[in-house]
Scaffold this motif. Sequence first.
Motif, PDB file in Angstrom:
ATOM      1  N   GLY A  19       0.735  -1.193   0.089  1.00  0.00           N
ATOM      2  CA  GLY A  19       0.069   0.140   0.103  1.00  0.00           C
ATOM      3  C   GLY A  19       0.692   1.368  -0.011  1.00  0.00           C
ATOM      4  N   LEU A  21       2.414   2.696   2.220  1.00  0.00           N
ATOM      5  CA  LEU A  21       3.822   2.729   3.010  1.00  0.00           C
ATOM      6  C   LEU A  21       5.016   2.548   1.928  1.00  0.00           C
ATOM      7  CD1 LEU A  21       5.689   2.837   5.519  1.00  0.00           C
ATOM      8  CD2 LEU A  21       4.961   0.616   5.686  1.00  0.00           C
ATOM      9  N   LEU A 336     -10.513  -2.273  -8.403  1.00  0.00           N
ATOM     10  CA  LEU A 336      -9.316  -3.110  -8.287  1.00  0.00           C
ATOM     11  C   LEU A 336      -8.857  -3.316  -6.885  1.00  0.00           C
ATOM     12  CD1 LEU A 336      -6.871  -4.583  -9.172  1.00  0.00           C
ATOM     13  CD2 LEU A 336      -5.762  -2.617  -9.699  1.00  0.00           C
ATOM     14  N   GLY A 363      -7.342  -8.796  -6.373  1.00  0.00           N
ATOM     15  CA  GLY A 363      -5.990  -9.017  -6.549  1.00  0.00           C
ATOM     16  C   GLY A 363      -5.189  -7.772  -6.432  1.00  0.00           C
ATOM     17  N   MET A 381     -13.099   7.439  -3.700  1.00  0.00           N
ATOM     18  CA  MET A 381     -12.444   7.429  -2.533  1.00  0.00           C
ATOM     19  C   MET A 381     -13.408   7.746  -1.502  1.00  0.00           C
ATOM     20  SD  MET A 381      -8.681   8.262  -2.753  1.00  0.00           S
ATOM     21  CE  MET A 381      -7.498   7.258  -1.344  1.00  0.00           C
ATOM     22  N   GLY A 389      -3.755   9.126   1.808  1.00  0.00           N
ATOM     23  CA  GLY A 389      -4.001   8.575   0.685  1.00  0.00           C
ATOM     24  C   GLY A 389      -3.222   9.333  -0.599  1.00  0.00           C
ATOM     25  N   THR A 391      -3.572   7.457  -3.660  1.00  0.00           N
ATOM     26  CA  THR A 391      -4.296   7.192  -4.814  1.00  0.00           C
ATOM     27  C   THR A 391      -5.044   8.635  -5.594  1.00  0.00           C
ATOM     28  OG1 THR A 391      -5.752   6.178  -3.654  1.00  0.00           O
ATOM     29  CG2 THR A 391      -4.717   4.702  -5.099  1.00  0.00           C
ATOM     30  N   TYR A 394      -2.536  10.563  -7.351  1.00  0.00           N
ATOM     31  CA  TYR A 394      -2.240  10.017  -8.862  1.00  0.00           C
ATOM     32  C   TYR A 394      -3.325  10.132  -9.661  1.00  0.00           C
ATOM     33  CZ  TYR A 394       0.924   7.391  -5.744  1.00  0.00           C
ATOM     34  OH  TYR A 394       1.918   6.678  -4.829  1.00  0.00           O
TER      35      TYR A 394
HETATM   36  P1  ADP Z   1      -3.004   2.732   1.667  1.00  0.00           P
HETATM   37  O1  ADP Z   1      -1.754   2.908   1.900  1.00  0.00           O
HETATM   38  O2  ADP Z   1      -4.244   3.113   2.987  1.00  0.00           O
HETATM   39  O3  ADP Z   1      -3.584   1.233   1.126  1.00  0.00           O
HETATM   40  P2  ADP Z   1      -2.889   4.834  -0.373  1.00  0.00           P
HETATM   41  O4  ADP Z   1      -3.641   5.589  -1.373  1.00  0.00           O
HETATM   42  O5  ADP Z   1      -2.016   5.521   0.281  1.00  0.00           O
HETATM   43  O6  ADP Z   1      -3.586   3.670   0.437  1.00  0.00           O
HETATM   44  O7  ADP Z   1      -1.817   4.042  -1.049  1.00  0.00           O
HETATM   45  C1  ADP Z   1      -2.443   2.784  -1.874  1.00  0.00           C
HETATM   46  C2  ADP Z   1      -1.310   2.329  -2.943  1.00  0.00           C
HETATM   47  O8  ADP Z   1      -1.498   1.054  -3.213  1.00  0.00           O
HETATM   48  C3  ADP Z   1      -1.273   3.066  -4.178  1.00  0.00           C
HETATM   49  O9  ADP Z   1      -0.136   2.886  -4.949  1.00  0.00           O
HETATM   50  C4  ADP Z   1      -2.307   1.931  -4.828  1.00  0.00           C
HETATM   51  O10 ADP Z   1      -2.245   2.286  -6.489  1.00  0.00           O
HETATM   52  C5  ADP Z   1      -1.944   0.769  -4.518  1.00  0.00           C
HETATM   53  N1  ADP Z   1      -2.692  -0.343  -4.494  1.00  0.00           N
HETATM   54  C6  ADP Z   1      -3.844  -0.582  -3.536  1.00  0.00           C
HETATM   55  N2  ADP Z   1      -4.449  -1.487  -3.809  1.00  0.00           N
HETATM   56  C7  ADP Z   1      -4.103  -1.938  -5.017  1.00  0.00           C
HETATM   57  C8  ADP Z   1      -4.242  -3.335  -5.966  1.00  0.00           C
HETATM   58  N3  ADP Z   1      -5.328  -4.037  -5.477  1.00  0.00           N
HETATM   59  N4  ADP Z   1      -3.418  -3.444  -7.022  1.00  0.00           N
HETATM   60  C9  ADP Z   1      -2.458  -2.466  -7.216  1.00  0.00           C
HETATM   61  N5  ADP Z   1      -2.198  -1.551  -6.326  1.00  0.00           N
HETATM   62  C10 ADP Z   1      -2.837  -1.311  -5.378  1.00  0.00           C
END
Ligand code: ADP
Length: 485
Positions: A19, A21, A336, A363, A381, A389, A391, A394
């Motif tokens: 995620g 981190l 996703l 997945g 979101m 956050g 995403t 992005y």
């Molecule tokens: P968190 O750290 O709470 O999970 P964030 O938004 O800070 O949420 O970061 C999530 C990161 O993980 C992003 O880079 C996002 O694209 C990625 N991510 C989360 N779930 C998936 C998934 N199922 N497949 C690919 N990337 C994922």
Amino acid sequence: MPQRVFFVTSEVYPFSKSGGLGDVMGALPEAMEKSGRPSAVISPYYGRISTGNVRVRRTVSDLHVGYPWAPITADVYETEYHGVPLYFIDRGEYFDRRYYYNDPYKGDYFDNAERFIFFCRAAIALMEHLGTSPSIVHAHDWQAALLPAYIHFMRPREPFWTNTGTVFTIHNVAFQGRFSSRLFESCGLPSEAWDINGVEFFGDFNLLKGGIVYADAVTTVSPSYAREILTEKYGYGLDGTLRQRELHLYGVLNGADYTVWNPEDDPYLPCRYSVKDLSGKQKCKEHLISELGLDPALKDRPLLGFIGRMRGQKGIDLLNAIIPDLVRMDVGIVALGEGKPEHEAKITELMEQYRGRVAAVIGYTEDLAHRMQAGSDIFLMPSRYEPCGLTQMYALRYGTLPIATAAGGLRDTIDPWPGENSTGFIFTKSEAGELLKSVREAVNFWTDNPAGRLKMIRRAMRREFTWDRACREYMDIYRNIRLRL
Ligand code: ADP
């Protein structure tokens, strides 16, 4: 070797990530190094680590760790990534596993405390082995939270640590690493740490609390979340402890790594686009519709995307609850994620019910996440809380307008519609009806006001959340700590 800032973390992109981190630790040390602060990273050597074409060498064998029993050792693998030395702690029985922290069907690994206490102690042993005292040890989340505690107790006694400051960053206060008190006995902290003003928490051993109590400064990943975690609603039982540290608690907004997340040169996209030429975005949308087997007619209707852990925090249940209404609004939905089996099952069932309109991929797929950012029009979101956050940041860069709750970092990164600077849509209450209202507003805006839509997309794409700014803020915090040492 110069005095370095050592980032200690259980994830570092592109080697490991579950995620945000991972993303943060893949970018911040490099930005720090470029700002003139020598840095290094220490992370576990997971069995599933992806080293790609980066060469990783074993440089230390049989490093004495001594936890949880005396003769235990670790090996250390080393590489340099974008100019920053990276050290991976290897001990197969702890880290050579299919998942990082838990098996999705069986739950958390039974020995997580042991695994990450071992990791913290190995990090200490490694820094001592390298021979130059770190200027700052910057630990992240519960997995690394004991480092500030160890250093706090070693500082008065061991000259190696006398001049080392500690920073602890909370990426999500709900994940605390809370374990049985029994595990405290062998962890190597003195008995005085077993206290309500130490690591004890309602009779349990709380690793996150150790980081909060003993670090010289505590940070979290957005200014709004730094305020929220001081309240009972968002503090997950640690709000009182955090209020005691309020003078040394900072909210530093994460940055986005635009070398990884940029539609102008994203290798995962079928075609690229920019704020000046958006034509590629429509092509990405059509490609995504076909990749996920959706109705081609959706190319002229708004496509709504969701990427994230399918857990209550992310409001996936709110989204699931309104999907039938969304389908009636004649929009497409792509999701996703992975998480709780009940949420995964629900969205899969909805996909079957509304085939061609709803696509859910259960997945973890890095490249699809990029294509979904580019191919969606609107990014959902509906988080109940959101430390920062990434995403949504992005999404903004990909011209995908976010709809988000007014929580934590979402509030700090999205300018709400209506407004001259608006870049997205914000709703206040985490309720399905509120989310639906907000989607309705966004979809009406999207369909009825193409000129306004284009302007908003361009504004969103121009927003910058750079790591340089975050770095400067961290460096001020480091400087203040070192003045106090
Ligand atoms: P968190 O750290 O709470 O999970 P964030 O938004 O800070 O949420 O970061 C999530 C990161 O993980 C992003 O880079 C996002 O694209 C990625 N991510 C989360 N779930 C998936 C998934 N199922 N497949 C690919 N990337 C994922």
